[in-house]
Each structure stands twice: as C-alpha cells, then as structure tokens.
Design a protein around this motif. Structure first.
Motif, PDB file in Angstrom:
ATOM      1  N   UNK A  25       0.813  -1.215   0.000  1.00  0.00           N
ATOM      2  CA  UNK A  25       0.000   0.000   0.000  1.00  0.00           C
ATOM      3  C   UNK A  25       0.848   1.268   0.000  1.00  0.00           C
ATOM      4  N   UNK A  26       2.141   1.112   0.186  1.00  0.00           N
ATOM      5  CA  UNK A  26       3.069   2.241   0.180  1.00  0.00           C
ATOM      6  C   UNK A  26       3.095   2.916  -1.186  1.00  0.00           C
ATOM      7  N   UNK A  27       3.374   4.182  -1.190  1.00  0.00           N
ATOM      8  CA  UNK A  27       3.419   4.953  -2.439  1.00  0.00           C
ATOM      9  C   UNK A  27       4.636   4.632  -3.298  1.00  0.00           C
ATOM     10  N   UNK A  28       5.616   3.895  -2.759  1.00  0.00           N
ATOM     11  CA  UNK A  28       6.818   3.611  -3.545  1.00  0.00           C
ATOM     12  C   UNK A  28       6.556   2.599  -4.658  1.00  0.00           C
ATOM     13  N   UNK A  29       5.471   1.878  -4.575  1.00  0.00           N
ATOM     14  CA  UNK A  29       5.179   0.832  -5.555  1.00  0.00           C
ATOM     15  C   UNK A  29       4.569   1.409  -6.823  1.00  0.00           C
ATOM     16  N   UNK A  36      -1.334  -5.637  -9.415  1.00  0.00           N
ATOM     17  CA  UNK A  36      -1.209  -7.051  -9.783  1.00  0.00           C
ATOM     18  C   UNK A  36      -0.916  -7.927  -8.569  1.00  0.00           C
ATOM     19  N   UNK A  37       0.002  -7.492  -7.716  1.00  0.00           N
ATOM     20  CA  UNK A  37       0.336  -8.320  -6.553  1.00  0.00           C
ATOM     21  C   UNK A  37      -0.830  -8.349  -5.563  1.00  0.00           C
ATOM     22  N   UNK A  77       6.089 -11.915  -8.408  1.00  0.00           N
ATOM     23  CA  UNK A  77       5.968 -10.471  -8.235  1.00  0.00           C
ATOM     24  C   UNK A  77       6.841  -9.960  -7.089  1.00  0.00           C
ATOM     25  N   UNK A  78       6.980 -10.758  -6.039  1.00  0.00           N
ATOM     26  CA  UNK A  78       7.863 -10.360  -4.940  1.00  0.00           C
ATOM     27  C   UNK A  78       9.306 -10.260  -5.423  1.00  0.00           C
ATOM     28  N   UNK A  79       9.707 -11.190  -6.273  1.00  0.00           N
ATOM     29  CA  UNK A  79      11.075 -11.139  -6.818  1.00  0.00           C
ATOM     30  C   UNK A  79      11.267  -9.904  -7.711  1.00  0.00           C
ATOM     31  N   UNK A  80      10.224  -9.544  -8.440  1.00  0.00           N
ATOM     32  CA  UNK A  80      10.288  -8.324  -9.245  1.00  0.00           C
ATOM     33  C   UNK A  80      10.419  -7.107  -8.334  1.00  0.00           C
ATOM     34  N   UNK A  85      13.929  -2.894  -6.163  1.00  0.00           N
ATOM     35  CA  UNK A  85      14.302  -2.308  -4.869  1.00  0.00           C
ATOM     36  C   UNK A  85      13.126  -1.641  -4.159  1.00  0.00           C
ATOM     37  N   UNK A  86      11.921  -2.199  -4.373  1.00  0.00           N
ATOM     38  CA  UNK A  86      10.758  -1.764  -3.611  1.00  0.00           C
ATOM     39  C   UNK A  86      10.762  -2.426  -2.236  1.00  0.00           C
ATOM     40  N   UNK A  87      11.358  -3.625  -2.178  1.00  0.00           N
ATOM     41  CA  UNK A  87      11.433  -4.401  -0.939  1.00  0.00           C
ATOM     42  C   UNK A  87      12.849  -4.912  -0.742  1.00  0.00           C
ATOM     43  N   UNK A  88      13.245  -5.044   0.514  1.00  0.00           N
ATOM     44  CA  UNK A  88      14.566  -5.577   0.834  1.00  0.00           C
ATOM     45  C   UNK A  88      14.581  -7.091   0.647  1.00  0.00           C
ATOM     46  N   UNK A  89      15.745  -7.608   0.242  1.00  0.00           N
ATOM     47  CA  UNK A  89      15.896  -9.039  -0.036  1.00  0.00           C
ATOM     48  C   UNK A  89      15.479  -9.908   1.140  1.00  0.00           C
TER      49      UNK A  89
END
Length: 119
Positions: A25-29, A36-37, A77-80, A85-89
């Motif tokens: 829900x963050x604006x960075x996405x 899609x996710x 989608x999580x890997x994308x 760099x929307x999410x940390x590894x």
C-alpha cells in the motif's frame, strides 16, 4: 468442516494476503505492480472460500489449484519488487517462504481431496 474459515490453509492465506496488501500500500510501488500483486494475493484466500462454498470436491480442487497458481504469481511479483528495490531481499525471502508454505499446504489438501471417496 462446516466453514471455509475453519480451514488452516484459508486462515494462513488470509493473514498472508493482509500482510502483502499492507506492505504494497506504500506509495513507492508502481501502480501496475501494486495492483497485480494485490489482486494475486487476494486470489489465494478468495478462491479457497469460493471453491469450498461450491460443495463439490472436484470443483473445490479446481479452485485450490487456482489459489496455488496465485501463490506462485505472488512469489514472482515479490522477486520483481526485490529487483526494483521496492522491498529488501531479507523481507522478500521471508514472504516467499510464507507463500511456499501456503502452496505446500494447498498441495497436501488437494491430494487429500482427490483421494477422498466423494471426489
């Protein structure tokens, strides 16, 4: 089992969908990836619920396979999101493990239903 809400796999899928929905829900996405996710993750518990309500093991299995497919879509989608760099590894790996566990539980449930007398 009288209600889909009583199924452990439904409960886990429901909580997982809430978690992913909040994270994305963050604006960075990017809006396309975000939409899609969110659709894919919501599809996991919703298809469990819909299939259960049809009151036919054969139909239920069909919907469980759709849930399983949506789980794979979420992992992709999580890997994308990780690559963008929307999410940390570390966070992505934890979420992927959670999704894989739901997928494994769905597989076990599908196999159980397929072996049952009323399939």
């Amino acid at each position: 089992m009288k209600r889909f809400e009583d199924l452990e796999v439904y409960q886990k899928a429901f909580e997982f969908s809430i978690k992913i929905y909040k994270i994305t829900s963050s604006k960075i996405f990017d809006s396309n990836i975000k939409n899609q996710i969110q659709r894919a993750v919501l599809s996991i518990p919703l298809n469990i619920a819909e299939g259960f309500e049809l009151q036919s093991n054969k139909q239920f299995v069909k919907f469980l396979y759709i849930s399983k497919g949506s789980s794979g879509e979420v992992r992709s989608l999580l890997r994308i999101c990780e690559r963008l760099e929307y999410l940390e590894s570390k966070n992505v790996q934890e979420l992927i493990i959670e999704s894989e566990n739901i997928s494994k539980q769905l597989s076990k449930f599908i196999n159980y239903l397929k072996r049952s007398e009323i399939y």
